[in-house]
Design an enzyme around this catalytic site. Structure first.
Site, PDB file in Angstrom:
ATOM      1  N   CYS A  64     -27.653  39.505   8.752  1.00 14.50           N
ATOM      2  CA  CYS A  64     -27.246  40.023  10.056  1.00 14.50           C
ATOM      3  C   CYS A  64     -28.493  40.148  10.916  1.00 14.50           C
ATOM      4  O   CYS A  64     -29.523  40.628  10.449  1.00 14.50           O
ATOM      5  CB  CYS A  64     -26.588  41.393   9.878  1.00 14.50           C
ATOM      6  SG  CYS A  64     -26.069  42.145  11.421  1.00 14.50           S
ATOM      7  N   HIS A 117     -17.197  38.941  10.003  1.00 17.44           N
ATOM      8  CA  HIS A 117     -18.461  39.686  10.109  1.00 17.44           C
ATOM      9  C   HIS A 117     -18.635  40.225  11.540  1.00 17.44           C
ATOM     10  O   HIS A 117     -18.952  41.408  11.740  1.00 17.44           O
ATOM     11  CB  HIS A 117     -19.624  38.765   9.703  1.00 17.44           C
ATOM     12  CG  HIS A 117     -20.984  39.376   9.851  1.00 17.44           C
ATOM     13  ND1 HIS A 117     -21.819  39.611   8.788  1.00 17.44           N
ATOM     14  CD2 HIS A 117     -21.673  39.799  10.946  1.00 17.44           C
ATOM     15  CE1 HIS A 117     -22.953  40.162   9.223  1.00 17.44           C
ATOM     16  NE2 HIS A 117     -22.886  40.274  10.536  1.00 17.44           N
ATOM     17  N   GLU A 118     -18.416  39.351  12.531  1.00 16.47           N
ATOM     18  CA  GLU A 118     -18.606  39.762  13.936  1.00 16.47           C
ATOM     19  C   GLU A 118     -17.532  40.768  14.358  1.00 16.47           C
ATOM     20  O   GLU A 118     -17.812  41.715  15.091  1.00 16.47           O
ATOM     21  CB  GLU A 118     -18.600  38.547  14.871  1.00 16.47           C
ATOM     22  CG  GLU A 118     -19.678  37.505  14.589  1.00 16.47           C
ATOM     23  CD  GLU A 118     -21.074  38.092  14.453  1.00 16.47           C
ATOM     24  OE1 GLU A 118     -21.385  39.078  15.145  1.00 16.47           O
ATOM     25  OE2 GLU A 118     -21.851  37.572  13.636  1.00 16.47           O
TER      26      GLU A 118
HETATM   27 ZN   LIG Z   1     -24.145  41.076  12.021  1.00 13.33          ZN
END
Ligand SMILES: [Zn+2]
Length: 202
Positions: free
Chosen positions: A111, A153-154
């Site tokens: 990330c 994830h986003e």
């Molecule tokens: Zn991230």
């Protein structure tokens, strides 16, 4: 314009993001999206959510190209009839997860807000997402493979969730010190970042 990317520890990353109003001027929205793409590419990322540039609104951009583009060697290894996954480049506005189904699979995620950390995260294989595109047209679309993973994830960022929140208690304990150091800016990073202590120290 390239934004500074907010590091883990900033409350904005723990905030549930708000919908973008229907009457937000189109030019303003397009500029924000363009700046987010520029910021993402400058940091060699495949996805970037608005909270990561300090804005608690429901918007993320992605380009899964670097994760799915195959070199000659990869192409040679494809089974007969196997079709490579196409890259998805898209801005998602006010997304809503409709469903997450299919077998769960693990992948080492990273990330941009947590430089230098990669951990195995398990997610469902297939999703359906409802969202507005940059022209505010509504779509309901199915995604799978790497594209589904990047979107999940986003999307988590918009819910105030980081991938490190999804790790086991044991893993979290092991990472605790490292994450605390990252939040203070004690980490190598190759793009512009903003840390919680920044204002106080200088
Ligand atoms: Zn991230």
């Amino acid at each position: 314009m390239i934004y500074s990317i907010v590091a883990i520890g900033d409350p904005v990353l723990k905030t549930k993001a708000k919908n973008i109003a229907a009457d937000l001027p189109a030019a303003e929205l397009k500029q924000l999206i363009a700046d987010m793409y520029e910021t993402m590419y400058s940091a060699s990322g495949v996805g970037l959510a608005a909270p990561q540039v300090g804005k608690a609104v429901r918007l993320f951009v992605m380009d899964s190209g670097p994760m799915v583009d195959l070199d000659e060697e990869d192409l040679a290894e494809l089974e007969e009839g196997e079709v490579p996954e196409p890259a998805v480049k898209r801005a998602f506005i006010n997304p809503q997860m409709v469903s997450e189904t299919g077998e769960e699979w693990g992948f080492e995620e990273g990330c941009l807000s947590i430089p230098g950390v990669r951990e195995l995260v398990t997610r469902h294989a297939d999703i359906v997402l409802r969202y507005e595109d940059e022209n505010r047209q509504v779509h309901e679309e199915a995604f799978s493979g790497m594209a589904a993973r990047v979107i999940q994830h986003e999307y988590d960022h918009l819910e105030g969730i980081l991938f490190t929140d999804k790790l086991s208690g044991f893993k979290k304990q092991l990472l605790k010190g490292k994450l605390a150091r990252i939040s203070k800016g004690d980490v190598r990073h190759e793009y512009r970042m903003k840390f919680v202590g920044d204002g106080r120290r200088r």
